[in-house]
Scaffold this active site. Sequence first.
Site: not given
Ligand SMILES: [Zn+2]
Length: 286
Positions: A88, A120, A122, A132, A145, A227
């Site tokens: 992911h 990590h 996004h 996000e 994050h 999230t």
């Molecule tokens: Zn995150």
Amino acid sequence: MLQILFAVALLCLAVDADHVDEDPHWGYEGTTGPAFWPSLFPEFCSGSSQSPIDLNDDDDTLETSTNDWVLDRYDIIPDEMIIKNNGHTAQIEWTTADITEVPNVSGGNLGDTYAFAQFHFHWGSKNNRGSEHTINGELFPAELHLVHFNTKYGTIGDAVQKKDGLAVLGVMMEIAKEDNENLNPIIDGLSTIVDADSLETLATPFPLSDLLPADLSSFYRYSGSLTTPTCNEVVTWTVFEDSITISEAQIEKFRNLLDDEGHHIEDNFRPVQPLNGRLLEKIQLE
Ligand SMILES: [Zn+2]
Ligand SMILES: *[C@@H]1O[C@H](CO)[C@@H](O)[C@H](O)[C@H]1NC(C)=O
């Protein structure tokens, strides 16, 4: 149509038999995408204090504070950092299990002390999306994050069961012409974890402070959730107003990662969720 989608979703769960002990399969598109998380993970993903949200200056309450950030061990270089492709995202962890050896954060109106667990990212398939959170409706090309857990709970496993269990520091990333040199150890590591469920030691460990924006004095604060499934509503969110940069060539390396179906990991962000009357503060340290 919805019924067909739902049947496909159930089929997907059924064929995911090698993961029987784990949560249902989830992703960012189609029948396992964010719109289906509330039905796939009803315990929390259907809750009313979900993340991310739009950090809108029309909704926020301005606060000033003298409670400066205390970032302990943010400037030490760890012995070893592990980079993982979990299917992911790209996630970086430290190896030590001793929480007195990991960096911790307090101040910034957090109240408690939170120990670092992992960070990590996004990101988008294009530069017009990827973050996000949004700021006044604006998406950024990527969001970092830094996940921390409340030291009073001892382990992250216990902390994710508690309302004040986690503190996540969110950092928006903007495209710049030049490479962000501080990201290079991660960018180099990405080429070693292209396949899902792979992990490697980072060749060049670095201090967490390298990832923070220059100005930490202005940030958004609200109570929300993870999230990603299972969307536990246990996160005290901080999103800094100031951002860091990433070049086009660097963000392309994130987009080259593969998920467990061999597709590129991109657009791995959950859309914004309703505020539902929660307090959103914009805090200015002085
Ligand atoms: Zn995150
Ligand atoms: C936070 O980190 C500092 C510096 O390593 C350490 O002395 C302190 O015990 C840590 N706090 C908690 C609550 O773990």
